[in-house]
Design an enzyme around this catalytic site. Structure first.
Site, short mmCIF file in Angstrom:
data_model
loop_
_atom_site.label_atom_id
_atom_site.label_comp_id
_atom_site.label_asym_id
_atom_site.label_seq_id
_atom_site.Cartn_x
_atom_site.Cartn_y
_atom_site.Cartn_z
N VAL A 241 0.86 -1.19 0.00
CA VAL A 241 0.00 0.00 0.00
C VAL A 241 0.89 1.24 0.00
CG1 VAL A 241 -1.85 1.24 1.16
CG2 VAL A 241 -1.79 -1.26 1.23
N ASP B 63 -12.87 -9.57 8.21
CA ASP B 63 -11.54 -9.32 8.76
C ASP B 63 -11.56 -8.02 9.56
OD1 ASP B 63 -8.89 -9.66 9.35
OD2 ASP B 63 -8.15 -8.87 7.44
#
Length: 532
Positions: A224, A346
């Site tokens: 990221v 998650d």
């Protein structure tokens, strides 16, 4: 020169300013010590004069040093400091002139050496204006000192020597101005060279329409980056880029999975969900462009300060997250107008972002699957941080939206208790605690027992005993004592801003993000447990 580079240069120049003022401080202290030595061993008059000059300069540079330790100084103070740095040369010249005489002062190497060091230091710190001022003021002071002080004191037998003549002194005066101007030109050239280098580097850093600024985090599936959206129109927008690793980009089935999850995530448009903006491929590398949240993860905030949060702040976080989950579970629609019923699977503190404005946003819905598109009302894929997944998810059983509500219950319990609920020293112990350990009371005298009842229902191991959906869980949360605190999000924002101020620029946002194993392409009853 672009703003990010300007900011980086400003930080580097501040470090150089600290180095320079420390060098001046050390030189002044050394000069005072040397003056005392000369006074004791050679010339009392010269030694005391040296101490008289070095002492005030040492005090000034000590003052500037303390100001610099607190951060960059104001432009006015910076200019005054530059002038004082430049004055040292001519104060030394005058001391030598009055103590040793005009011939010694004009022939001494000490003033020219200090002048050169001063101009060099200003050039190194890119102080173009200060360099010019130093050169011009130095020329005026030198010429004035020569005409008014040195020349009348020159012995007659030396006055006619070429080295002490007016022509040489005028050439010295011109040289001082020229050095200041040349230093300013050198600073301009350096800035232009840095700008050209940035353009060249920017061309290499461009990732399609995006310029990658820095890596925020890396996992088993993707890296990221903080990035700038740079379309041809010229405007820019800060975004986050999730770029999948090359070895996964070569797997056609994985790319199809990633693309489908990106399509699902792009349908989740809600203030409490990180928005997915774009999906594409550049040079064979697949990426996801997402909203950039300026702040920190909930994990980073609680790791830095594990003390329990105020009840009102916890309730505000829970209400914001439930609003996002309500949209994902029941509000998001597909292209055909039918509900997507997206389950996160998650949900954990690492996937909850809090902005500096107090916004709470859930991230990483890309690993979710739409229940409708799975062909059934449920899905058997197990993925997530083990300390936060539901018991049915840990068992590899079918999950629905109530699995996310269980994870939220764990997060709220930990925020109120200031400690982990299920996490243990190893995987097996964590799993055993998740499946079998009783849920302890919070044990906080300031928290109403109604919270224990609420959390007990949220953390029921049987999904049928939990809240049926996010909306009803939010309604129950809103009724709890202390939940209605209008100042809660403001307090949360202040906490985030304080955290960001501490970690930047030395530890940019994202350094708190742990490296975790992302799910592989699900096939059948796939288990990909990810530990915190």
């Amino acid at each position: 020169m672009r703003a990010p580079l300007q900011a980086a240069l400003k930080r580097e120049m501040h470090a150089l300013d600290l180095f320079a003022v420390r060098a001046w401080l050390a030189s002044s202290a050394l000069g005072a010590g040397l003056g005392a030595f000369i006074a004791a061993t050679a010339s009392m008059e010269l030694g005391l004069a040296g101490c008289a000059v070095a002492g005030p300069y040492a005090l000034w540079f000590a003052f500037v040093h303390q100001r610099l330790l607190a951060g960059p100084i104001s432009p006015g103070l910076d200019l005054v400091n530059s002038v004082i740095e430049g004055s040292l040369t001519w104060v030394l010249f005058l001391v030598i002139l009055f103590v040793q005489g005009a011939p010694y002062a004009l022939a001494s190497w000490v003033p020219p050496m200090f002048f050169a060091l001063t101009v060099f230091g200003l050039t190194l710190r890119m102080r173009a204006r200060a360099a010019v001022i130093t050169g011009v003021v130095g020329a005026v002071v030198f010429l004035g000192a020569h005409l008014l002080l040195a020349r009348p004191r020159m012995p007659a037998e030396l006055a006619d020597l070429v080295i002490f003549g007016m022509g040489v002194q005028l050439s010295r005066t011109f040289t001082l101005v020229a050095l200041g101007v040349l230093a300013a030109m050198a600073v301009g050239s350096l800035r232009r060279a840095i700008g050209r280098a940035e353009v060249s580097a920017r061309e290499h850093d461009l990732f399609g329409k995006y310029r990658l600024v820095r890596e925020i985090a890396k996992g088993g599936m993707a890296a990221v980056f903080e990035a700038q959206y740079c379309p041809e129109g010229g405007f820019e927008r800060k975004v986050a880029i999730k770029r999948i690793h090359p070895h996964l980009a070569e797997q056609e089935k994985f790319v199809d999975f990633f693309r489908s999850e990106a399509a699902i995530s792009s349908r989740l448009s809600h203030p409490n969900i990180v928005v997915v903006l774009d999906f594409g491929r550049v040079d064979g590398k697949y990426f996801l462009s997402m909203e950039y949240v300026d702040g920190a993860t909930l994990h980073a905030l609680t790791r830095e300060d594990p003390e329990p949060l105020p009840v009102g702040v916890v309730a505000a976080i829970g209400m914001e997250m439930l609003a996002g989950l309500q949209h994902a579970h029941q509000g998001a629609l597909g292209a055909d107008g039918r509900p997507l019923h997206v389950v996160h699977r998650d949900l954990c503190p690492q996937n909850v972002l809090v902005s500096t404005n107090g916004e709470v946003k859930i991230s990483d819905f890309e690993v979710a699957r739409a229940l409708r598109d799975s062909g059934t009302d449920q899905t058997n894929t197990v993925v997530g941080h083990l300390a936060y997944i539901s018991p049915e998810q840990a068992s590899g059983e079918a999950v629905d939206m109530r699995s996310d509500l269980f994870a939220l219950g764990v997060i709220l319990w930990e925020l109120l208790a200031g400690r982990s609920l299920f996490r243990r020293d190893n995987d097996a112990a964590t799993l055993a605690a998740l499946m079998y350990d009783p849920i302890p009371d919070l044990g906080r005298a300031t928290v109403d027992p109604a919270w224990d009842v609420f959390l007990g229902k949220s953390l029921a191991r049987d999904p049928a005993r939990r809240f049926p959906d996010a909306g009803r869980m939010a309604a129950a949360l809103a009724e709890l004592p202390g939940a209605d605190d209008p100042a809660a999000l403001g307090a949360l924002a202040q906490r985030v801003r304080a955290h960001v101020a501490r970690v930047r620029p030395e530890a940019p946002l994202g350094d708190d993000a742990e490296t975790r194993v992302e799910p592989k392409l699900p096939t059948g009853r796939h288990h990909a447990l990810t530990l915190e």
